[in-house]
Scaffold this active site. Structure first.
Site, PDB file in Angstrom:
ATOM      1  N   ARG A  18       0.868  -1.428  -0.139  1.00  0.00           N
ATOM      2  CA  ARG A  18      -0.033   0.055   0.106  1.00  0.00           C
ATOM      3  C   ARG A  18       0.896   1.265   0.055  1.00  0.00           C
ATOM      4  NH1 ARG A  18      -2.173   1.500   3.942  1.00  0.00           N
ATOM      5  NH2 ARG A  18      -1.437  -0.017   5.626  1.00  0.00           N
ATOM      6  N   SER A  37       9.987 -13.369  -1.295  1.00  0.00           N
ATOM      7  CA  SER A  37       8.963 -13.838  -0.227  1.00  0.00           C
ATOM      8  C   SER A  37       9.304 -15.537  -0.299  1.00  0.00           C
ATOM      9  CB  SER A  37       7.652 -13.752  -0.952  1.00  0.00           C
ATOM     10  OG  SER A  37       6.666 -14.484  -0.420  1.00  0.00           O
ATOM     11  N   ARG A  38       8.884 -16.191   0.846  1.00  0.00           N
ATOM     12  CA  ARG A  38       9.050 -17.555   0.959  1.00  0.00           C
ATOM     13  C   ARG A  38       8.358 -18.300  -0.052  1.00  0.00           C
ATOM     14  NH1 ARG A  38       9.291 -16.415   7.076  1.00  0.00           N
ATOM     15  NH2 ARG A  38      11.159 -16.747   7.522  1.00  0.00           N
ATOM     16  N   LYS A  97       8.704  -0.627  12.411  1.00  0.00           N
ATOM     17  CA  LYS A  97       8.889  -0.332  13.682  1.00  0.00           C
ATOM     18  C   LYS A  97       8.145  -1.569  14.380  1.00  0.00           C
ATOM     19  CE  LYS A  97       4.683   1.078  13.495  1.00  0.00           C
ATOM     20  NZ  LYS A  97       3.540   0.028  13.568  1.00  0.00           N
ATOM     21  N   ARG A 165      -0.814  -8.475  14.088  1.00  0.00           N
ATOM     22  CA  ARG A 165      -0.979  -7.605  15.572  1.00  0.00           C
ATOM     23  C   ARG A 165      -1.702  -8.356  16.859  1.00  0.00           C
ATOM     24  NH1 ARG A 165      -1.935  -5.374  11.008  1.00  0.00           N
ATOM     25  NH2 ARG A 165      -1.209  -3.339  10.219  1.00  0.00           N
ATOM     26  N   TYR A 235     -11.187   4.985  15.431  1.00  0.00           N
ATOM     27  CA  TYR A 235      -9.776   5.650  15.038  1.00  0.00           C
ATOM     28  C   TYR A 235      -9.520   7.116  15.930  1.00  0.00           C
ATOM     29  CZ  TYR A 235      -5.967   7.343  11.873  1.00  0.00           C
ATOM     30  OH  TYR A 235      -4.891   7.910  11.539  1.00  0.00           O
TER      31      TYR A 235
END
Length: 322
Positions: A18, A37-38, A97, A165, A235
């Site tokens: 993106r 990529s794998r 990060k 996440r 948000y």
């Protein structure tokens, strides 16, 4: 004219698709030459879009002599391993990060990059947007008097259960994902030496990692700081500064679209007014800064080490609820 920095992308993550691959393509200083990529089919699909080579496996990317620098958008738990491998292979590194999940590891990677004269940059993009420099200028001009307080918040809606996440084994959790932003903003405006006074982390029902957090910090001269972050919220992306003579507020602070015209709301002795600054593509600015650091002979971003300390200190100070 200096040749573009030849970039290899490690993986096909959403942020690479993106934001970063389009930014690398637009920037005059960078050129994507390979995507690894794998799963070779995934690399081929994305490489076809960007007119570059597909490579099977991350190790092959690091032995590719055409690749001068590597972008690492892998899950957080893999950042340290592949950043170290790239530095040992003589590649400059732009890594998502956080650089690693421990300050000691981040310190070791900074030392490694410095010793090899390689650029190591943590991909915190908002610091490269001119709006925040404009806020700094207002502070330096004492537009709100002497600074007395700072707060920053970054929260996003709940992700699907299989999102990285939300997976502890991949370095998931609100602190390492959204907490980086308000903590980095505090460092950006109040400088080094911030001290964590207290913190709290919350794990919502259905989460295996913390889904929210808040922390109180203080600058060396005593200015109070409040930050909050989360992965299970409406948000919010904002910060505000209060002084002896007024305040500054910024909304859509951390992830604005490239065409978003930023507004700084300034309240001073004359009333409240909006200060408009030009729209900027902070991803484009970031890759330009990374390429410049690499071409200048390499330099590790020292702020990422202080960021790692703050993340560690927040986690150490926090009580976990839920």
């Amino acid at each position: 004219m200096t040749a573009p920095l030849r970039i290899g992308v490690m993986g096909c993550a959403d942020i690479a698709r993106r934001r970063m691959l389009p930014a690398f393509a637009r920037a005059a200083r960078t050129e994507v030459v390979a995507i690894a990529s794998r799963e070779l089919a995934r690399a081929r699909e994305l490489a076809a879009v960007h007119g570059c080579r597909a490579v099977r496996g991350y190790e092959a990317l690091l032995t590719d002599e055409e690749v001068e620098a590597v972008y690492v958008p892998l899950p957080a738990a893999l950042h340290a391993e592949w950043t170290e491998a790239a530095l040992l292979a003589g590649k400059h590194v732009l890594v998502e990060k956080p650089v690693s999940l421990r300050r000691e590891t981040t310190g070791r990677l900074v030392e490694l990059a410095t010793s090899r004269r390689l650029a190591l940059m943590e991909n915190v993009m908002f610091v490269h947007h001119g709006r925040h420099a404009a806020v700094r200028k207002l502070l330096a001009e004492e537009a709100i008097g002497e600074l007395r307080g700072f707060e920053a918040h970054f929260t996003v809606p709940r992700r699907p259960e299989d999102d990285i996440r939300r997976q502890p084994e991949l370095g998931g959790g609100a602190l390492w994902d959204t907490g980086v932003y308000p903590l980095r903003a505090a460092r950006y405006f109040l400088g080094p030496g911030l001290r964590v006074i207290g913190a709290s982390l919350v794990r919502s029902r259905g989460h295996r990692v913390e889904s929210a957090g808040t922390a109180l910090l203080a600058a060396p001269e005593g200015t109070g700081i409040h930050v909050s972050f989360g992965l299970d919220h409406a948000y919010r992306s904002s910060y505000a500064l209060w002084g002896t003579g007024g305040s500054i507020a910024v909304d859509r602070a951390f992830t604005p679209a490239a065409d978003h015209r930023p507004v700084i709301r300034l309240a001073d002795g004359t009333g409240v007014r909006d200060v408009f600054v030009p729209a900027e593509d902070q991803a484009h600015n970031t890759v330009g800064a990374f390429a410049a650091a690499a071409r200048a002979g390499g330099a590790a971003d020292g702020v990422c080490l202080e960021q790692a300390r703050l993340l560690d200190d927040v986690r150490a100070a926090a009580s976990l609820h839920g």
